[in-house]
Design a protein around this motif. Structure first.
Motif, short mmCIF file in Angstrom:
data_model
loop_
_atom_site.label_atom_id
_atom_site.label_comp_id
_atom_site.label_asym_id
_atom_site.label_seq_id
_atom_site.Cartn_x
_atom_site.Cartn_y
_atom_site.Cartn_z
N ALA A 221 0.83 -1.21 0.00
CA ALA A 221 0.00 0.00 0.00
C ALA A 221 0.87 1.26 0.00
CB ALA A 221 -0.93 -0.01 1.21
N LEU A 222 1.96 1.23 0.76
CA LEU A 222 2.87 2.37 0.77
C LEU A 222 3.53 2.53 -0.60
CD1 LEU A 222 4.33 4.64 2.24
CD2 LEU A 222 5.99 2.96 3.07
N SER A 223 3.86 1.42 -1.23
CA SER A 223 4.43 1.46 -2.57
C SER A 223 3.45 2.09 -3.56
CB SER A 223 4.81 0.06 -3.02
OG SER A 223 5.23 0.04 -4.36
N TYR A 224 2.16 1.77 -3.39
CA TYR A 224 1.12 2.36 -4.26
C TYR A 224 1.06 3.87 -4.07
CZ TYR A 224 -3.64 3.91 -5.34
OH TYR A 224 -4.72 4.61 -5.80
N LEU A 225 1.07 4.33 -2.82
CA LEU A 225 1.04 5.76 -2.57
C LEU A 225 2.28 6.45 -3.13
CD1 LEU A 225 -0.34 5.84 1.10
CD2 LEU A 225 -1.56 6.42 -1.01
N ALA A 226 3.43 5.80 -3.03
CA ALA A 226 4.65 6.36 -3.59
C ALA A 226 4.54 6.47 -5.11
CB ALA A 226 5.85 5.48 -3.21
N THR A 227 3.94 5.47 -5.74
CA THR A 227 3.76 5.52 -7.19
C THR A 227 2.84 6.66 -7.59
OG1 THR A 227 4.07 3.13 -7.34
CG2 THR A 227 2.98 4.20 -9.19
N LEU A 228 1.75 6.86 -6.84
CA LEU A 228 0.86 8.00 -7.12
C LEU A 228 1.61 9.32 -6.96
CD1 LEU A 228 -2.66 7.21 -5.61
CD2 LEU A 228 -1.80 6.82 -7.92
N GLY A 229 2.46 9.39 -5.94
CA GLY A 229 3.23 10.60 -5.73
C GLY A 229 4.15 10.91 -6.90
N VAL A 230 4.85 9.89 -7.39
CA VAL A 230 5.72 10.09 -8.56
C VAL A 230 4.88 10.46 -9.78
CG1 VAL A 230 7.29 8.92 -10.14
CG2 VAL A 230 7.51 8.56 -7.67
N SER A 231 3.73 9.83 -9.93
CA SER A 231 2.85 10.14 -11.07
C SER A 231 2.37 11.59 -11.00
CB SER A 231 1.65 9.19 -11.07
OG SER A 231 2.06 7.85 -11.18
N ALA A 232 2.09 12.08 -9.78
CA ALA A 232 1.62 13.46 -9.63
C ALA A 232 2.66 14.46 -10.12
CB ALA A 232 1.29 13.73 -8.16
N VAL A 233 3.93 14.08 -10.06
CA VAL A 233 5.00 14.95 -10.54
C VAL A 233 5.25 14.73 -12.03
CG1 VAL A 233 7.45 15.52 -10.30
CG2 VAL A 233 6.07 15.04 -8.27
N VAL A 234 5.26 13.47 -12.43
CA VAL A 234 5.63 13.13 -13.81
C VAL A 234 4.53 13.50 -14.81
CG1 VAL A 234 6.09 11.19 -15.36
CG2 VAL A 234 7.25 11.33 -13.15
N PHE A 235 3.28 13.26 -14.47
CA PHE A 235 2.21 13.48 -15.44
C PHE A 235 2.17 14.91 -15.98
CE2 PHE A 235 -0.69 9.71 -14.04
CZ PHE A 235 0.19 8.84 -14.68
N PRO A 236 2.13 15.94 -15.12
CA PRO A 236 2.05 17.29 -15.68
C PRO A 236 3.37 17.81 -16.24
CG PRO A 236 2.03 17.39 -13.30
CD PRO A 236 1.97 15.94 -13.66
N HIS A 237 4.49 17.40 -15.64
CA HIS A 237 5.76 18.01 -15.99
C HIS A 237 6.55 17.25 -17.05
CE1 HIS A 237 5.17 20.88 -12.78
NE2 HIS A 237 5.05 19.92 -11.89
N VAL A 238 6.21 15.99 -17.26
CA VAL A 238 6.91 15.19 -18.28
C VAL A 238 5.98 14.83 -19.43
CG1 VAL A 238 8.17 13.05 -18.73
CG2 VAL A 238 8.51 14.26 -16.56
N PHE A 239 4.79 14.31 -19.11
CA PHE A 239 3.87 13.87 -20.14
C PHE A 239 2.86 14.92 -20.56
CE2 PHE A 239 4.80 9.67 -17.98
CZ PHE A 239 5.67 9.23 -18.96
N GLY A 240 2.73 15.99 -19.79
CA GLY A 240 1.80 17.05 -20.16
C GLY A 240 0.35 16.78 -19.83
#
Length: 692
Positions: A540-559
């Motif tokens: 579950a902690l790994s899932y939250l960490a993945t969401l956290g990385v996605s929150a950064v990557v989605f707008p700033h890398v993938f647009g």
């Protein structure tokens, strides 16, 4: 020898009979947008009532012309009117079209052509025909927007999904397996087993969908292929690695397979059960497309488990050491040596507390960004990863007309209170105009059906914007307050708002149920309470960490400015269920070794023995989900990243460092309330084990 031959013949027969069904699911699939609506929401009730206002269910095409001469002239407006009338005779058109309406700035025109909603894949042909007619208006740039145009682009995005996605996924798996195992036959056997499992699963789903027992759309179809290929490959790698290990120790292939199968069946079955149960919990969702994935995905996982536990063992026992050609596993009775993972285990053994503490810091730091992930819905302009005609047309429309043009808020109310509801709607900030629905005619009295009227409220802001959502909320408050009106508000923006609200509710219901199902399976498998809680918490902690990385990557890398409301839920179901798989593979081996050598020694031996195969399985699964990126849809691209990154995080950090270090630090207490006695395993001293 007869049983392996019989199993092989059965699977070859199944593959031959059902292999083609992977390409036939498109025949029973639908991409009806109604499937993405919450079943109990106000907007869904409006969509149901709205059908009575039309003789046929329709989808609008919004044609927009932008003058290339600066402003629209009389000749262009006349040509646009003629084009709209001609478009009513296009294939799939209902014969209804509006006149050309000029924009306030005088630079553009728009009109609406109604198409039948049952066209399915033929919608694209209708859009093409209307575009050709619209392009006859001189000196204009033409765009086709609206629900029908988006549906046509969606059909194009899913066209050939079965062959393209399957080819890319299998190609990626084959390359990775060839590189990792340096064997020719084993990767082919693994892929063949996955293809057989997928064929059988697709055949079962095809029959059920044809009889309307389950529902299939392009999204479900793509996820089924990825789930089956990824899961079947993971299970096959676990079994084949254990068979090779036992073959080296015992020499005899029948003895090796008997031991390998007995030691692998429990973790593979438990792994499949956790994933299948996690998917079936989606049946609790109020969104049809979420519920559709549940049984379809579970069928695929069951077929993957059956293939891994029957086809592959039969093939391996018949081929023996030849299955690993050109490599030739030793059969000298020695224990396998795993150099890299022996060093990793040694690190965990020397500094367990520092290892798990550092791992937790990394995961917590990533998880801190999880609350910033915007799952309010993907704007229409970001539905597709690649540029699409409907998206470009929507931008043209929004540049010259009120943002909500073509996607009005639909108000259904009592006809007796029509004036009061209209007046209330017009006072709402953000509503640009309110017009009665006249049954498709350009002018005339408001259509009345069963004592109700329909009002179309054009919004000032784009229909997919947060400002439009706020307007719809205010509009609902205003019209609900009209006495005796029984007013309901639907339409595109209301549907997006209701879907977002429903997705949030689904997460609060489904997430704890999935976690409970996984905990029950782990408790039964590990005969412990503390270890399952520990494993579930780390994943579950790994899932939250993945969401956290996605929150950064989605707008700033993938647009991506936001995600679909269902993305966090899908990510949770896939990551938690699949992430627990690797912990199951590890901890069942740890328990086996702990019965011989004690928990602290057992976790190091278990990590050493399973490190290579689990890492390979994780890389394969991550690459398989990454293959979803070939479909140019933002939703699937987001799912692909979340699952691929999350699986790698589980494989390389959680299962390799965090869990082993925690188990080593806790020692025998990890099996609480059971006391595990070293040396209790049958035959504990009569077989060599992996060296640490």
């Amino acid at each position: 020898m007869l049983l392996p031959l019989a199993l092989l013949v059965v699977w070859l027969g199944l593959g031959g009979a059902f292999g083609s069904y992977a390409g036939k699911l498109a025949e029973v699939s639908t991409n009806d947008s109604a499937a993405f609506l919450p079943q109990s929401a106000e907007s869904t009730e409006v969509a149901r009532l709205d059908k009575a206002f039309r003789s046929d269910s329709t989808l609008p095409v919004i044609v927009v012309w932008v003058s290339r001469t600066g402003s629209v002239g009389p000749a262009q407006r006349d040509a646009a009117d003629r084009a709209l009338r001609a478009a009513t005779a296009a294939p799939g058109a209902t014969g209804q079209a509006s006149p050309a309406i000029p924009s306030a700035d005088g630079k553009a025109l728009q009109g609406v052509v109604q198409l039948r909603s049952d066209l399915g894949k033929d919608t694209a042909d209708s859009i093409t025909a209307i575009r050709r007619i619209a392009e006859q208006v001189p000196q204009t740039t033409v765009g086709l927007a609206g629900p029908a145009a988006i549906l046509a682009d969606l059909s194009g995005a899913f066209a050939g999904i079965d062959g393209l996605l399957l080819g890319v996924a299998l190609g990626v798996v084959l390359v990775i397996l060839l590189a990792v195992y340096r064997s020719v036959l084993l990767p082919l056997l693994v892929i063949l087993g996955a293809v057989f499992a997928l064929g059988v699963a697709c055949a079962i789903v095809y029959v059920l969908a044809a009889h309307h027992v389950v529902r299939v759309d392009g999204q479900v179809q793509g996820l089924l292929s990825i789930l089956v290929i990824g899961a079947a490959t993971d299970y096959a790698l676990l079994l084949s690695a254990r068979f090779r290990e036992e073959l080296q120790i015992h020499g005899d292939r029948f003895t090796a397979m008997r031991i390998a199968w007995r030691q692998s069946v429990e973790p593979i079955a438990a792994s499949g059960l956790t994933v299948a149960l996690g998917l079936l919990v989606l049946l609790l969702s109020d969104l049809t497309n979420n519920r559709a994935l549940g049984p379809v995905g579970a069928i695929g996982i069951v077929c993957a488990v059956l293939s891994a536990l029957t086809f592959l063992p039969a093939a391996l026992v018949l081929l023996g050491r030849a299955a690993y050609w050109p490599a030739r596993p030793a059969t000298d009775g020695s224990a396998p040596v795993h150099g890299l993972w022996r060093r990793v285990a040694a690190l965990v053994g020397r500094r367990p507390r520092a290892t798990w503490a550092a791992s937790l810091v990394v995961l917590a730091a990533c998880a801190a960004f999880a609350p910033t992930l915007d799952s309010g819905g993907v704007p229409q302009t970001e539905l597709f990863v690649k540029a699409q005609p409907s998206v470009a047309a929507q931008r043209l429309l929004s540049a010259h007309f009120p943002g909500g043009s073509g996607n009005p808020a639909v108000v259904i109310a009592s006809a007796a209170q029509a004036d009061a509801v209209t007046a209330a709607a017009r006072t709402v900030p953000g509503v640009a105009a309110v017009r009665p629905f006249t049954g498709g005619a350009p002018t005339g009295p408001a259509a009345v059906v069963d004592g109700r009227i329909r009002l179309d409220a054009t919004l000032a802001d784009p229909a997919d914007s947060d400002a439009a959502v706020d307007t719809v909320r205010r509009l609902r408050t205003a019209v609900h307050a009209v006495p005796g009106a029984d007013a309901l508000v639907g339409g595109y923006t209301a549907q997006q708002y209701d879907t977002r609200t429903t997705a949030e509710h689904d997460r609060t219901v489904i997430i704890p149920v999935v976690l409970l199902c996984i905990l029950v399976v782990l408790v039964l498998l590990l005969r412990s309470l503390l270890a399952p809680v520990l494993l579930a918490a780390t994943v579950a902690l790994s899932y939250l960490a993945t969401l956290g990385v996605s929150a950064v990557v989605f707008p700033h890398v993938f647009g991506f400015s936001a995600t679909d409301p269902s993305v966090p839920l899908y990510g949770y179901v896939f990551l938690v269920a699949l992430g627990v798989d690797y912990n199951i593979f590890l901890m069942t081996r740890v328990r086996e070794e702990a019965l011989r050598h004690g928990t602290r020694e057992g976790v190091l031996r278990g990590l050493t023995a399973t490190g290579g195969v689990i890492t390979s399985a994780g890389v394969v699964l991550a690459a398989t989900f990454a293959a979803l990126g070939v479909i140019p849809l933002a939703f699937l691209a987001q799912i692909a990243f979340i699952v691929a990154f999350g699986v790698l995080l589980d494989t390389l950090l959680v299962r390799s460092l965090l869990v082993p270090a925690l188990v080593h630090d806790l020692g025998d207490r990890v099996w609480w309330p059971v006391r595990l006695r070293a040396g209790a395993a049958a035959g504990a001293d009569d077989r060599p084990s992996v060296r640490v």
